[in-house]
Design a protein around this motif. Sequence first.
Motif, PDB file in Angstrom:
ATOM      1  N   ALA A   1      -1.953   6.522  -6.279  1.00  0.00           N
ATOM      2  CA  ALA A   1      -2.619   5.790  -7.346  1.00  0.00           C
ATOM      3  C   ALA A   1      -1.818   5.879  -8.639  1.00  0.00           C
ATOM      4  N   ASP A   2      -1.794   4.790  -9.392  1.00  0.00           N
ATOM      5  CA  ASP A   2      -1.171   4.710 -10.707  1.00  0.00           C
ATOM      6  C   ASP A   2       0.350   4.868 -10.679  1.00  0.00           C
TER       7      ASP A   2
ATOM      8  N   HIS B   1       0.890  -1.156   0.000  1.00  0.00           N
ATOM      9  CA  HIS B   1       0.000   0.000   0.000  1.00  0.00           C
ATOM     10  C   HIS B   1       0.925   1.202   0.000  1.00  0.00           C
TER      11      HIS B   1
ATOM     12  N   ASP C   1      -3.372   8.336  -1.166  1.00  0.00           N
ATOM     13  CA  ASP C   1      -2.900   7.096  -1.762  1.00  0.00           C
ATOM     14  C   ASP C   1      -2.135   7.437  -3.042  1.00  0.00           C
TER      15      ASP C   1
ATOM     16  N   ARG D   1       0.899  -1.277 -11.998  1.00  0.00           N
ATOM     17  CA  ARG D   1       0.627   0.052 -11.451  1.00  0.00           C
ATOM     18  C   ARG D   1      -0.297  -0.124 -10.254  1.00  0.00           C
ATOM     19  N   THR D   2      -0.109   0.712  -9.267  1.00  0.00           N
ATOM     20  CA  THR D   2      -0.985   0.651  -8.108  1.00  0.00           C
ATOM     21  C   THR D   2      -2.406   1.032  -8.530  1.00  0.00           C
ATOM     22  N   ASP D   3      -3.383   0.474  -7.814  1.00  0.00           N
ATOM     23  CA  ASP D   3      -4.776   0.800  -8.127  1.00  0.00           C
ATOM     24  C   ASP D   3      -5.129   2.175  -7.548  1.00  0.00           C
ATOM     25  N   MET D   4      -6.378   2.548  -7.621  1.00  0.00           N
ATOM     26  CA  MET D   4      -6.804   3.886  -7.169  1.00  0.00           C
ATOM     27  C   MET D   4      -6.612   4.090  -5.665  1.00  0.00           C
ATOM     28  N   SER D   5      -6.494   2.991  -4.916  1.00  0.00           N
ATOM     29  CA  SER D   5      -6.253   3.112  -3.479  1.00  0.00           C
ATOM     30  C   SER D   5      -4.772   2.944  -3.143  1.00  0.00           C
ATOM     31  N   GLY D   6      -3.894   2.970  -4.168  1.00  0.00           N
ATOM     32  CA  GLY D   6      -2.461   2.874  -3.944  1.00  0.00           C
ATOM     33  C   GLY D   6      -1.980   1.475  -3.598  1.00  0.00           C
ATOM     34  N   ARG D   7      -2.781   0.467  -3.907  1.00  0.00           N
ATOM     35  CA  ARG D   7      -2.443  -0.912  -3.536  1.00  0.00           C
ATOM     36  C   ARG D   7      -2.073  -1.754  -4.751  1.00  0.00           C
TER      37      ARG D   7
END
Length: 120
Positions: free
Chosen positions: A18-19, A7, A16, A40-46
Amino acid sequence: MKSISSHVLDGVRGSDAADLRVSAYCLAASGERRKIAEVRTDMSGRLTIEVDTRDDDSETRYEFVFHGGEYFAEHALHELKSPIHETVIRLDLSKVEACCHVPIIMSPHTYSTWWSSSDR
């Protein structure tokens, strides 16, 4: 299969990340470095990456490369010039049962990370 998750938090904007582009590699004891994922991280930074460790020996390591310089430039934070363009974290999964979770807080000039063995 084991997994590596993260995360990522943007320490400049307090949100977060994101991306954010993250590259993952398997590092063999012989010195061979093999890319296993580019995500790439998702919209929640995960993010989560599945890893097949069945053929690993005790010296095998896994490397995450967080492309923070690219991320901060894309978010118009390029005025925060820094010589730190990538954050690299190497992991030993030999004693991890299922999931290794590595949260990270990033800014252009520093980062902080810790480790959590609990499954998410």
